[in-house]
Design an enzyme around this catalytic site. Structure first.
Site, PDB file in Angstrom:
ATOM      1  N   TYR A   1      39.649  68.756  64.884  1.00  0.00           N
ATOM      2  CA  TYR A   1      40.941  69.347  64.539  1.00  0.00           C
ATOM      3  C   TYR A   1      41.916  69.129  65.693  1.00  0.00           C
ATOM      4  O   TYR A   1      42.426  70.077  66.282  1.00  0.00           O
ATOM      5  CB  TYR A   1      40.784  70.830  64.204  1.00  0.00           C
ATOM      6  CG  TYR A   1      40.066  71.072  62.893  1.00  0.00           C
ATOM      7  CD1 TYR A   1      40.732  70.921  61.682  1.00  0.00           C
ATOM      8  CD2 TYR A   1      38.718  71.414  62.864  1.00  0.00           C
ATOM      9  CE1 TYR A   1      40.072  71.105  60.477  1.00  0.00           C
ATOM     10  CE2 TYR A   1      38.057  71.607  61.659  1.00  0.00           C
ATOM     11  CZ  TYR A   1      38.739  71.458  60.469  1.00  0.00           C
ATOM     12  OH  TYR A   1      38.087  71.642  59.284  1.00  0.00           O
TER      13      TYR A   1
ATOM     14  N   GLU B   1      33.227  67.136  50.618  1.00  0.00           N
ATOM     15  CA  GLU B   1      33.232  68.319  51.489  1.00  0.00           C
ATOM     16  C   GLU B   1      34.413  69.221  51.141  1.00  0.00           C
ATOM     17  O   GLU B   1      35.545  68.753  51.030  1.00  0.00           O
ATOM     18  CB  GLU B   1      33.302  67.919  52.959  1.00  0.00           C
ATOM     19  CG  GLU B   1      33.170  69.120  53.897  1.00  0.00           C
ATOM     20  CD  GLU B   1      33.043  68.734  55.359  1.00  0.00           C
ATOM     21  OE1 GLU B   1      32.552  69.560  56.148  1.00  0.00           O
ATOM     22  OE2 GLU B   1      33.412  67.593  55.716  1.00  0.00           O
TER      23      GLU B   1
ATOM     24  N   ASP C   1      34.715  76.737  58.513  1.00  0.00           N
ATOM     25  CA  ASP C   1      35.878  76.027  57.970  1.00  0.00           C
ATOM     26  C   ASP C   1      35.565  75.200  56.736  1.00  0.00           C
ATOM     27  O   ASP C   1      36.368  75.128  55.809  1.00  0.00           O
ATOM     28  CB  ASP C   1      36.492  75.122  59.043  1.00  0.00           C
ATOM     29  CG  ASP C   1      35.604  73.931  59.368  1.00  0.00           C
ATOM     30  OD1 ASP C   1      34.429  74.153  59.744  1.00  0.00           O
ATOM     31  OD2 ASP C   1      36.072  72.785  59.252  1.00  0.00           O
TER      32      ASP C   1
ATOM     33  N   ASP D   1      30.225  72.787  57.450  1.00  0.00           N
ATOM     34  CA  ASP D   1      29.398  72.979  58.638  1.00  0.00           C
ATOM     35  C   ASP D   1      29.389  74.448  59.034  1.00  0.00           C
ATOM     36  O   ASP D   1      29.845  75.309  58.286  1.00  0.00           O
ATOM     37  CB  ASP D   1      29.893  72.092  59.788  1.00  0.00           C
ATOM     38  CG  ASP D   1      31.397  72.254  60.032  1.00  0.00           C
ATOM     39  OD1 ASP D   1      31.912  73.368  59.795  1.00  0.00           O
ATOM     40  OD2 ASP D   1      32.046  71.289  60.452  1.00  0.00           O
TER      41      ASP D   1
END
Length: 621
Positions: free
Chosen positions: A226, A471, A74, A77
């Site tokens: 999430y 990120e 995603d 990571d």
């Protein structure tokens, strides 16, 4: 006379497009698609363009008896989170549906379709039964403890699923939306695949609607990363809207009409749209159906959907009763952590809504007055231009675009030397000490990645440990595909309200390079061994479907084959007809060689697609 002049001015704004200049939107589009290749998990294809990446996650799902190899990581990571991945695919598909012609004109339709299929191929694997969906591989807690390349990660790769006893209507609903939207994309270029996706979408919607519950109550490891704050009603409406658009089945239009009020579609006045909250997206799609004249007996309900869509658009323009905050430099601002996800998704909705209104010769109704749809497109352009460098810092927040972009991205793969360059093992914690803490630029350029972006005052710190700002995420990039395609191509003169017809991509066939196989004696490029697999039977046991595969290995050489070794990956069941030594398979013990023109057959059984069988080595007698 004054009213006539106002009407004339509005008509001019409706009919003439905004002029675009300044940035190379085509180049930005091409770069943004490269980011998805950097996020790929699984066995990378031979046409992989991000060459510093290699195969990863090759045993995903194995411990659960299912093949979950593939899909996307995603963000920075190495976890595969199902909910944001599905939203990513839905938004890529929506971009292609609306702006396929513009993508084709930029030479990027094929790459866009490839990016969608990388996700949908995974979702097919993750949905092995009508009421079972795997929604996560790995978990954020153990993954974030380590800083390792995906190619050699040592973190837990447990697979998590939802089923009737552990429901997840939001996850299943979003995945249904992704499959339905993607089925439209493949309708012309791959009709059989399109029908398969639509079948999965039907099943997933039924699963989501019948067994209701929040997915993060079933897959609890996802809640910290999430969590489904909005619940699942928005995803059920979202999935129904996409299934109607994909199938033209009245059932799904009636579902929207019957449930629009009770599920919040006509009630929620939104100022955000993203992987969690879908209401603004639903309201935009239903407004499109209304403009297309499809509402029928649901017209009154659909008009309320459109009023909420108008509210969202007006709030972005600063012309509503409750407006979205903006930075001094003009960027909409929702939150500190990865604010850019809301910028790109809002920009996409304003772009398509502008085109819907223009196609229907309508205007936007705001509390501050009527607004020409061209202002929505100008807003989207302003947000994209800010991302690409028109901001107080003169910083491009797309990695690799312009001269001043983030150099220290919070991303494991890009921050550690490529596995292809240096295969020295990077330990779990050693990665933090050696690579995460480095002050230098990333050794691998994460081209096209949209990072989290600046704070509420346009400030940005290019530090690897500044995960809120540096990120990237797939759902940052996905909505931008359509916006960049639209901006790069100007106005194409077609109606955005006509039925979607995605053009088939132009396939450029290039000669494949000849690669030397790993053999113990020289061979021709074609190789002397032919491998053919076929399914010879299937049955259901305890709710799971099992398949029997027959594999034939033929010696095409004029000489006998000896010491034949086969590599068999993604095998999750018993095998007969070969001898086994560790992870290598060879001729059965009673067969010393495979004579010229002869074949041997072996069989195996497991509950997924065929295993990957390849020749590792051999000798010729």
């Amino acid at each position: 006379m004054k009213n006539f002049a106002s009407v004339a001015a509005l008509l001019l704004l409706l009919c003439f497009p905004v002029a675009f200049s300044g940035h190379d939107y085509g180049q930005a589009l091409s770069k943004s698609l490269l980011f998805f290749e950097a996020q790929r998990s699984g066995v990378l294809p031979r046409n992989q363009r991000v060459t510093w990446r290699s195969h990863s996650g090759l045993n995903d799902g194995k411990s659960s008896g299912v093949n979950l190899v593939g899909g996307y990581y995603d963000a920075g990571d190495n976890v595969k989170f199902g909910l944001p991945m599905a939203f990513t695919v839905t938004m890529m598909a929506w971009s292609v549906i609306e702006y396929g012609n513009q993508l084709a004109a930029n030479g990027e339709l094929g790459h866009s379709i490839d990016a969608i299929k990388w996700g949908t191929d995974y979702f097919i694997k993750a949905h092995p039964e009508p009421n079972v969906l795997y929604g996560e591989v790995g978990d954020g807690n153990t993954d974030h403890y380590c800083w390792q390349r995906p190619e050699e990660m040592t973190t837990d790769r447990k697979a998590y699923r939802i089923d009737p006893s552990n429901p997840g209507s939001d996850l299943a609903g979003e995945t249904a939306a992704a499959m339905a939207a993607a089925s439209i994309v493949f309708r012309r270029s791959n009709p059989a695949y399109s029908r398969l996706l639509l079948t999965h979408a039907y099943q997933l919607f039924d699963f989501a609607d019948k067994y209701r519950g929040k997915y993060d109550s079933s897959i609890t490891v996802a809640s910290k990363y999430y969590g489904s704050v909005s619940g699942y009603n928005d995803e059920l409406l979202w999935a129904a809207a996409w299934l109607y658009q994909a199938s033209n089945n009245q059932f799904y239009l009636d579902y929207l009409g019957r449930n629009g009020d009770s599920m919040g579609g006509t009630g929620w006045s939104m100022t955000e749209f993203g992987w969690d909250v879908k209401y603004a997206g639903v309201q935009t799609l239903v407004a499109k159906f209304l403009m297309q004249g499809k509402a029928g007996r649901h017209t009154a309900v659909f008009q309320k959907f459109q009023q909420k869509a108008d509210f969202f658009m007006c709030s972005l323009l600063g012309k509503g009763s409750r407006n979205i905050q903006k930075t001094p430099g003009g960027l909409i601002f929702r939150q500190r952590w990865n604010n850019m996800q809301f910028v790109t998704s809002a920009s996409f909705l304003t772009t398509v809504y502008s085109d819907y209104l223009t196609s229907s010769r309508s205007y936007l109704r705001c509390s501050a007055g009527n607004v020409a749809p061209s202002q929505l497109l100008s807003f989207a352009k302003s947000q994209v231009d800010y991302i690409l460098g028109d901001n107080p810092r003169a910083t491009s927040y797309m990695v690799g675009y312009g001269n001043n972009f983030p150099q220290r991205v919070h991303h494991r793969g890009s921050s550690i030397v490529s596995y292809k360059v240096d295969r020295s093992f990077v330990t779990c914690r050693g990665g933090y000490a050696t690579w995460f803490s480095r002050k230098g630029s990333d050794p691998n350029l994460l081209t096209g990645a949209i990072v989290g972006g600046p704070d509420a005052y346009d400030n940005f710190a290019d530090r690897r440990d500044n995960y809120e700002q540096t990120e990237p995420a797939t759902y940052n990039n996905a909505p931008l595909l359509g916006v960049l395609a639209r901006l790069s191509s100007g106005h194409s003169g077609y109606s955005q309200l006509l039925p979607a017809a995605v053009p088939a991509p132009v396939v450029v066939r290039r000669p494949m390079p000849i690669r030397k196989p790993r053999v113990t004696s020289p061979v021709r490029a074609s190789g002397p061994v032919a491998i053919v697999q076929k399914m010879t039977g299937s049955w259901v046991s305890k709710g799971r479907t099992y398949y029997r595969y027959s594999t034939t290995v033929t010696n095409k050489s004029p000489r006998a084959l000896k010491s034949l070794n086969l590599s068999i990956k993604n095998l999750y069941g018993p095998i007969w007809g070969l001898s086994r030594s560790g992870n290598s398979f060879g001729l059965p013990s009673w067969m010393h060689s495979l004579q010229s023109g002869k074949s041997l057959e072996f069989v195996y059984i497991h509950s997924t697609t065929p295993a990957n069988v390849a020749v590792s080595s051999y000798t010729l007698a």
